[in-house]
Design an enzyme around this catalytic site. Structure first.
Site, short mmCIF file in Angstrom:
data_model
loop_
_atom_site.label_atom_id
_atom_site.label_comp_id
_atom_site.label_asym_id
_atom_site.label_seq_id
_atom_site.Cartn_x
_atom_site.Cartn_y
_atom_site.Cartn_z
N GLU A 277 -56.00 -26.89 0.39
CA GLU A 277 -55.90 -27.40 1.76
C GLU A 277 -56.55 -28.78 1.88
OE1 GLU A 277 -57.00 -24.53 0.64
OE2 GLU A 277 -56.95 -22.95 2.15
N ASN B 140 -55.13 -26.48 -5.53
CA ASN B 140 -56.56 -26.48 -5.87
C ASN B 140 -56.77 -27.08 -7.25
OD1 ASN B 140 -55.25 -24.11 -6.77
ND2 ASN B 140 -57.17 -22.97 -6.89
N ILE B 141 -57.91 -27.75 -7.39
CA ILE B 141 -58.23 -28.47 -8.63
C ILE B 141 -59.66 -28.08 -9.03
CG2 ILE B 141 -58.44 -30.75 -9.71
CD1 ILE B 141 -56.67 -31.79 -7.30
N GLU B 142 -59.77 -27.29 -10.11
CA GLU B 142 -61.09 -26.80 -10.51
C GLU B 142 -61.77 -27.76 -11.49
OE1 GLU B 142 -60.54 -22.69 -11.69
OE2 GLU B 142 -60.31 -22.11 -9.57
N CYS C 232 -60.28 -27.40 -2.89
CA CYS C 232 -59.26 -26.44 -2.46
C CYS C 232 -57.93 -27.13 -2.19
CB CYS C 232 -59.70 -25.75 -1.17
SG CYS C 232 -61.10 -24.65 -1.36
N CYS D 202 -62.78 -25.60 4.25
CA CYS D 202 -61.46 -26.12 4.63
C CYS D 202 -61.24 -25.99 6.14
CB CYS D 202 -60.36 -25.41 3.85
SG CYS D 202 -60.35 -25.90 2.11
N1 THU Z 1 -59.34 -21.98 -2.99
C1 THU Z 1 -58.47 -22.79 -2.32
O1 THU Z 1 -57.76 -23.61 -2.91
N2 THU Z 1 -58.42 -22.68 -0.97
C2 THU Z 1 -59.20 -21.85 -0.23
O2 THU Z 1 -59.27 -21.99 0.98
C3 THU Z 1 -59.96 -20.79 -0.90
C4 THU Z 1 -60.21 -21.02 -2.35
C5 THU Z 1 -59.41 -22.11 -4.45
C6 THU Z 1 -60.69 -22.71 -4.96
C7 THU Z 1 -60.77 -22.14 -6.36
O3 THU Z 1 -60.03 -22.99 -7.23
C8 THU Z 1 -60.06 -20.82 -6.27
O4 THU Z 1 -59.33 -20.83 -5.06
C9 THU Z 1 -61.00 -19.62 -6.29
O5 THU Z 1 -61.98 -19.75 -5.30
#
Ligand code: THU
Length: 139
Positions: free
Chosen positions: A58, A45-47, A56, A96
């Site tokens: 995935e 995941n990349i915020e 996300c 996702c």
């Molecule tokens: N996140 C994912 O990477 N995959 C998911 O299916 C659920 C949420 C990440 C997004 C965000 O960076 C962190 O989890 C909190 O929501």
């Protein structure tokens, strides 16, 4: 799915946690996507400071594959937890799941949720997305 393959995919997903960019939530997610041709595409995941552009793990994996011309998939493994500590399964978010619906057969695509190589469960996309909307609905 063969146990060895599931374990290999979980290991790849766990390796991705070190790349997870999460200065805002601290919730780290890693994924490993297996294409039908046998190749793996990993993702984290990349915020973003603006929050909504966050991607996300995935979808990172899917978009890496699709951007290289690969659109057929067998399975994905997903791990995640606060500060990268894996205590619960990190189930894929609705967005996702919808992306999976676009490229995967809901009855055969396998989603491995894990907290370790020893502790995991395998679901089909249909299990996690009953009555999902996909490309077949537009025919
Ligand atoms: N996140 C994912 O990477 N995959 C998911 O299916 C659920 C949420 C990440 C997004 C965000 O960076 C962190 O989890 C909190 O929501």
């Amino acid at each position: 799915m063969d146990k060895k393959l599931a374990e290999e995919m979980i290991e790849l997903a766990i390796e991705q946690l070190k790349f997870s960019y999460t200065p805002y939530s601290g919730f780290k997610v890693g994924a490993a996507l297996l294409a039908k041709d046998g190749k793996f595409y990993t993702g984290c995941n990349i915020e973003n400071a603006s929050y909504t552009p966050t991607n996300c793990a995935e979808r990172t994996a899917f978009f890496k594959a699709v951007s290289e011309g690969v659109t057929e998939f067998r399975a994905i493994s997903i791990v995640g937890g606060k500060d990268g500590i894996l205590t619960e399964y990190a189930a894929p978010c609705g967005v996702c799941r919808q992306v999976m619906m676009e490229f995967c057969d809901p009855d055969t695509f396998q989603i491995i949720l894990a907290t370790s190589k020893e502790q995991y469960e395998i679901f089909t996309l249909r299990d996690l997305m009953p009555l999902g909307f996909g490309p077949d609905n537009l025919i």
